[in-house]
Design a protein around this motif. Structure first.
Motif, PDB file in Angstrom:
ATOM      1  N   UNK A 234       4.925 -10.487  -9.286  1.00  0.00           N
ATOM      2  CA  UNK A 234       3.462 -10.901  -9.046  1.00  0.00           C
ATOM      3  C   UNK A 234       3.279 -10.261  -7.421  1.00  0.00           C
ATOM      4  N   UNK A 235       4.388 -10.223  -6.648  1.00  0.00           N
ATOM      5  CA  UNK A 235       3.994  -9.723  -5.472  1.00  0.00           C
ATOM      6  C   UNK A 235       3.526  -8.390  -5.102  1.00  0.00           C
ATOM      7  N   UNK A 236       4.135  -7.576  -6.199  1.00  0.00           N
ATOM      8  CA  UNK A 236       3.535  -6.160  -6.067  1.00  0.00           C
ATOM      9  C   UNK A 236       1.963  -6.123  -6.338  1.00  0.00           C
ATOM     10  N   UNK A 240      -1.087  -4.713  -4.437  1.00  0.00           N
ATOM     11  CA  UNK A 240      -2.050  -3.720  -4.897  1.00  0.00           C
ATOM     12  C   UNK A 240      -3.352  -4.075  -4.767  1.00  0.00           C
ATOM     13  N   UNK A 241      -3.788  -5.328  -5.101  1.00  0.00           N
ATOM     14  CA  UNK A 241      -5.054  -5.748  -5.048  1.00  0.00           C
ATOM     15  C   UNK A 241      -5.754  -6.095  -3.797  1.00  0.00           C
ATOM     16  N   UNK A 242      -4.793  -6.563  -2.988  1.00  0.00           N
ATOM     17  CA  UNK A 242      -5.316  -7.327  -1.729  1.00  0.00           C
ATOM     18  C   UNK A 242      -4.972  -6.742  -0.383  1.00  0.00           C
ATOM     19  N   UNK A 243      -4.285  -5.697  -0.546  1.00  0.00           N
ATOM     20  CA  UNK A 243      -3.750  -5.106   0.707  1.00  0.00           C
ATOM     21  C   UNK A 243      -4.938  -4.398   1.687  1.00  0.00           C
ATOM     22  N   UNK A 244      -6.018  -3.803   0.763  1.00  0.00           N
ATOM     23  CA  UNK A 244      -6.798  -3.274   1.596  1.00  0.00           C
ATOM     24  C   UNK A 244      -7.760  -4.334   2.389  1.00  0.00           C
ATOM     25  N   UNK A 245      -7.677  -5.553   2.325  1.00  0.00           N
ATOM     26  CA  UNK A 245      -8.373  -6.635   3.067  1.00  0.00           C
ATOM     27  C   UNK A 245      -7.702  -6.670   4.530  1.00  0.00           C
ATOM     28  N   UNK A 252      -4.956   3.674   4.344  1.00  0.00           N
ATOM     29  CA  UNK A 252      -5.019   3.173   2.990  1.00  0.00           C
ATOM     30  C   UNK A 252      -5.320   4.397   1.807  1.00  0.00           C
ATOM     31  N   UNK A 253      -6.147   5.138   2.303  1.00  0.00           N
ATOM     32  CA  UNK A 253      -6.739   6.283   1.539  1.00  0.00           C
ATOM     33  C   UNK A 253      -5.559   6.958   0.603  1.00  0.00           C
ATOM     34  N   UNK A 254      -5.770   7.071  -0.484  1.00  0.00           N
ATOM     35  CA  UNK A 254      -4.806   7.722  -1.447  1.00  0.00           C
ATOM     36  C   UNK A 254      -3.483   7.086  -1.673  1.00  0.00           C
ATOM     37  N   UNK A 255      -3.314   5.807  -0.864  1.00  0.00           N
ATOM     38  CA  UNK A 255      -2.050   5.025  -1.042  1.00  0.00           C
ATOM     39  C   UNK A 255      -1.826   4.899  -2.387  1.00  0.00           C
ATOM     40  N   UNK A 256      -0.539   4.926  -2.776  1.00  0.00           N
ATOM     41  CA  UNK A 256       0.114   4.245  -4.254  1.00  0.00           C
ATOM     42  C   UNK A 256       1.008   3.188  -3.555  1.00  0.00           C
ATOM     43  N   UNK A 257       0.860   1.893  -4.149  1.00  0.00           N
ATOM     44  CA  UNK A 257       1.874   1.012  -3.951  1.00  0.00           C
ATOM     45  C   UNK A 257       2.912   0.748  -5.181  1.00  0.00           C
ATOM     46  N   UNK A 258       3.954   0.840  -4.964  1.00  0.00           N
ATOM     47  CA  UNK A 258       4.820   1.023  -6.178  1.00  0.00           C
ATOM     48  C   UNK A 258       6.036  -0.074  -6.092  1.00  0.00           C
TER      49      UNK A 258
END
Ligand SMILES: [Zn+2]
Length: 279
Positions: A234-236, A240-245, A252-258
């Motif tokens: 769930x941490x991933x 993925x959903x909240x890091x832009x905040x 962050x532009x075009x960043x993939x979080x994997x």
């Protein structure tokens, strides 16, 4: 020629001996063994070993171990120790540096940052194919940036390190502090008010760590790994959903979080030290 790859942390020592094919794989508690004695015993059994690569969970510079938290090592100048006594080459690097070399290789990505949440909080960055090391090989020690005061002392001597919140050892310390019994698990934490506060503190520190790392390094990929992440998918999703905040929007532009796909990033990185000691 036989090659020995070792991944050593505060709790586990993992090794692999191969000559193209795997000859031996070993996992044991690192608390019971001195790293130098362990290697000496393997060299007695396998004198043909011509290369040793070590992923080490502590500070290392130029083949010398600078700090050995919870790892027994009788000789800090380990490269010189073995290369002067045996006909072999030894390369040793910090575990996150090894892991990110393996992650960059696996993802075929030249701009990548790794954030590993395990016993500690670790990060590393590869920028345009080059591992960022700093003058003394200590760059991106994100676990030790100042965050908030705590009642605890970090291994580095300070009491406000990010690692005291965003790590497995940090979580365990807070659980003991609030008398929460049981193994570390987020469902367990959710059962009490103190537990929910510990989880909230952890997530805030995780956002701070990831946002700082992304804002400073502007990677194409942020890869998440380490035991706490691997046991809590769930941490991933959360990042993925909240890091832009939290992170700087242009970074962050075009960043993939994997999530890391590597089973053993330390061993994979130790293998790469043979041909790619300075990516
Ligand atoms: Zn610290």
């Amino acid at each position: 020629m036989k090659k020995l790859c070792i991944d050593i942390g505060g709790t586990q020592l993992r090794s692999e001996l191969h000559d193209g094919e795997i000859i031996l794989e070993d996992v044991r508690s690192s608390k019971m063994y001195d790293l130098v004695d362990y290697i000496e015993s393997l060299l007695r059994e396998h004198p043909e070993i011509g290369f040793i690569g070590i992923s080490y969970a502590g500070q290392v510079h130029d083949g010398i171990i600078l700090s050995a938290p919870n790892i027994k090592v009788s000789t800090r100048n380990i490269k010189e120790h073995f290369e002067s006594r045996y006909d072999l080459r030894l390369e040793i690097d910090n575990d996150l540096n090894c892991a990110i070399m393996a992650e960059a290789d696996f993802c075929n990505c030249k701009n990548i940052a790794a954030l590993y949440i395990g016993t500690g909080t670790g990060s590393a960055v590869v920028d345009h194919g080059k591992l960022i090391r700093g003058a003394g090989n200590q760059a991106f020690e994100i676990g030790h940036i100042p965050h908030r005061q705590t009642p605890f002392t970090c291994g580095c001597g300070k009491n406000n390190c990010l690692e005291l919140y965003a790590s497995g050892s940090g979580l365990e310390r807070w659980m003991r502090y609030h008398h929460i019994e049981g193994d570390l698990s987020f469902p367990l934490l959710e059962r009490s008010e103190a537990g929910r506060e510990i989880k909230k503190q952890f997530e805030e520190a995780l956002f701070f760590a990831a946002a700082t790392l992304v804002t400073l390094s502007n990677p194409e990929i942020l890869v998440l790994g380490g035991g706490v992440v691997n046991h809590n998918d769930y941490l991933v999703t959360l990042l993925q959903t909240r890091l832009p905040e939290f992170a700087f929007a242009p970074s962050m532009r075009n960043l993939q979080i994997v999530q890391s796909s590597l089973q053993q990033p330390g061993i994979a990185g130790a293998r790469l030290l043979e041909n790619n000691p300075d990516i």
